[in-house]
Design a protein around this motif. Structure first.
Motif, PDB file in Angstrom:
ATOM      1  N   PRO A  38       6.246  11.669  -8.841  1.00 29.47           N
ATOM      2  CA  PRO A  38       6.516  10.896 -10.069  1.00 29.47           C
ATOM      3  C   PRO A  38       8.249  10.327  -9.897  1.00 29.47           C
ATOM      4  CG  PRO A  38       5.424  13.187 -10.242  1.00 29.47           C
ATOM      5  CD  PRO A  38       5.603  12.561  -8.541  1.00 29.47           C
ATOM      6  N   PRO A  39       8.806  10.620  -9.178  1.00 29.01           N
ATOM      7  CA  PRO A  39      10.295   9.810  -9.528  1.00 29.01           C
ATOM      8  C   PRO A  39      10.412   8.578  -9.060  1.00 29.01           C
ATOM      9  CG  PRO A  39      10.678  12.295  -8.141  1.00 29.01           C
ATOM     10  CD  PRO A  39       9.064  12.013  -8.277  1.00 29.01           C
ATOM     11  N   MET A  40       9.312   8.248  -8.157  1.00 31.42           N
ATOM     12  CA  MET A  40       9.059   6.649  -7.754  1.00 31.42           C
ATOM     13  C   MET A  40       8.653   5.785  -8.894  1.00 31.42           C
ATOM     14  SD  MET A  40       8.979   4.545  -5.215  1.00 31.42           S
ATOM     15  CE  MET A  40       8.224   2.714  -4.760  1.00 31.42           C
ATOM     16  N   ALA A  41       7.855   6.263  -9.884  1.00 28.57           N
ATOM     17  CA  ALA A  41       6.816   5.843 -11.152  1.00 28.57           C
ATOM     18  C   ALA A  41       8.447   6.029 -12.189  1.00 28.57           C
ATOM     19  CB  ALA A  41       5.843   6.461 -11.459  1.00 28.57           C
ATOM     20  N   LEU A  81       0.244  -1.139   0.159  1.00 26.25           N
ATOM     21  CA  LEU A  81       0.308  -0.532  -0.246  1.00 26.25           C
ATOM     22  C   LEU A  81       1.058   1.441  -0.524  1.00 26.25           C
ATOM     23  CD1 LEU A  81      -2.906  -1.057   2.594  1.00 26.25           C
ATOM     24  CD2 LEU A  81      -2.975  -0.784  -0.374  1.00 26.25           C
ATOM     25  N   VAL A  82       2.032   1.206   0.640  1.00 24.56           N
ATOM     26  CA  VAL A  82       3.090   2.375   1.055  1.00 24.56           C
ATOM     27  C   VAL A  82       3.453   2.690  -0.535  1.00 24.56           C
ATOM     28  CG1 VAL A  82       4.859   3.591   2.007  1.00 24.56           C
ATOM     29  CG2 VAL A  82       2.970   2.511   3.314  1.00 24.56           C
ATOM     30  N   ILE A  83       4.046   1.740  -1.548  1.00 21.06           N
ATOM     31  CA  ILE A  83       4.685   1.708  -2.023  1.00 21.06           C
ATOM     32  C   ILE A  83       3.910   1.939  -3.005  1.00 21.06           C
ATOM     33  CG2 ILE A  83       5.716   0.430  -3.754  1.00 21.06           C
ATOM     34  CD1 ILE A  83       7.098  -1.275  -0.998  1.00 21.06           C
ATOM     35  N   GLY A  84       2.312   2.266  -3.464  1.00 22.88           N
ATOM     36  CA  GLY A  84       1.942   2.299  -4.310  1.00 22.88           C
ATOM     37  C   GLY A  84       1.194   2.938  -4.319  1.00 22.88           C
ATOM     38  N   LEU A  85       1.057   4.469  -3.080  1.00 17.43           N
ATOM     39  CA  LEU A  85       0.977   5.499  -2.853  1.00 17.43           C
ATOM     40  C   LEU A  85       2.299   5.657  -3.379  1.00 17.43           C
ATOM     41  CD1 LEU A  85      -0.708   5.581   0.814  1.00 17.43           C
ATOM     42  CD2 LEU A  85      -2.206   6.397  -1.612  1.00 17.43           C
ATOM     43  N   LEU A  86       2.970   5.874  -2.504  1.00 14.21           N
ATOM     44  CA  LEU A  86       4.404   6.289  -3.607  1.00 14.21           C
ATOM     45  C   LEU A  86       4.695   6.572  -5.096  1.00 14.21           C
ATOM     46  CD1 LEU A  86       6.940   4.485  -0.989  1.00 14.21           C
ATOM     47  CD2 LEU A  86       6.044   7.990  -1.320  1.00 14.21           C
ATOM     48  N   TRP A  87       4.048   5.603  -5.351  1.00 18.38           N
ATOM     49  CA  TRP A  87       4.033   5.143  -6.865  1.00 18.38           C
ATOM     50  C   TRP A  87       3.171   6.626  -7.700  1.00 18.38           C
ATOM     51  CZ3 TRP A  87       1.294   4.115 -11.213  1.00 18.38           C
ATOM     52  CH2 TRP A  87       1.713   4.051 -12.150  1.00 18.38           C
ATOM     53  N   LEU A  88       1.690   6.760  -6.843  1.00 17.10           N
ATOM     54  CA  LEU A  88       0.507   7.523  -7.372  1.00 17.10           C
ATOM     55  C   LEU A  88       1.988   9.212  -7.333  1.00 17.10           C
ATOM     56  CD1 LEU A  88      -2.338   5.902  -6.909  1.00 17.10           C
ATOM     57  CD2 LEU A  88      -1.383   6.179  -8.819  1.00 17.10           C
ATOM     58  N   LEU A  89       1.671   9.445  -6.034  1.00 14.98           N
ATOM     59  CA  LEU A  89       1.861  10.412  -5.637  1.00 14.98           C
ATOM     60  C   LEU A  89       3.299  10.957  -5.987  1.00 14.98           C
ATOM     61  CD1 LEU A  89      -0.113  10.462  -2.037  1.00 14.98           C
ATOM     62  CD2 LEU A  89      -0.570  11.425  -3.966  1.00 14.98           C
TER      63      LEU A  89
END
Length: 131
Positions: free
Chosen positions: A25-28, A15-23
């Motif tokens: 842009p560098p994570m994505a 869940l945390v990784i998914g939120l980071l991916w959405l919020l």
């Protein structure tokens, strides 16, 4: 790792990784780069890479560190990796052919030896402190 070789993550970590991916842009972007390296670069015989994955990076002196073929800790108990150790490992990749052969086309987890608590997930290499 896109090949699923890392230990499974908990629901909270996903869940945390998914939120980071959405919020963030560098994570994505980072996820897309890893996917590209895994699928595209590995398929090209003229491309070799190594993408070190530190844990929680911090400033500090070089110390003993370990490199592992898979992640060793979860998101909430990640351990630490000094920037100096990441730099040393990257220098070793360039200057030591045996290190490059061992880790080319992979995503090694670099972890300060003090925090390398679960060495049962794969190959381990212990770095040394240069004087």
């Amino acid at each position: 790792r896109p090949d699923g070789a890392d230990p499974p993550r908990s629901l909270a970590e996903r869940l945390v990784i998914g939120l980071l991916w959405l919020l963030l842009p560098p994570m994505a972007d980072n996820v897309r780069v890893v996917d590209y390296l895994h699928h595209e670069a590995r398929a090209n015989e003229h491309v070799e890479f190594c993408a070190p994955r530190p844990s929680d990076m911090r400033d500090g002196e070089a110390c003993a560190f370990a490199t592992h073929s898979t992640l060793q800790n979860g998101l909430f108990n990640a351990g630490t990796t000094t920037r100096a150790n990441v730099g040393e490992f990257m220098a070793d990749l360039v200057t030591e052919p045996a290190t490059w052969r061992k880790w080319k086309n992979s995503f090694p987890h670099v972890l300060d030896a003090l925090h390398s608590v679960t060495p049962n997930y794969g190959r381990i290499s212990i770095g040394r402190r240069r004087g």
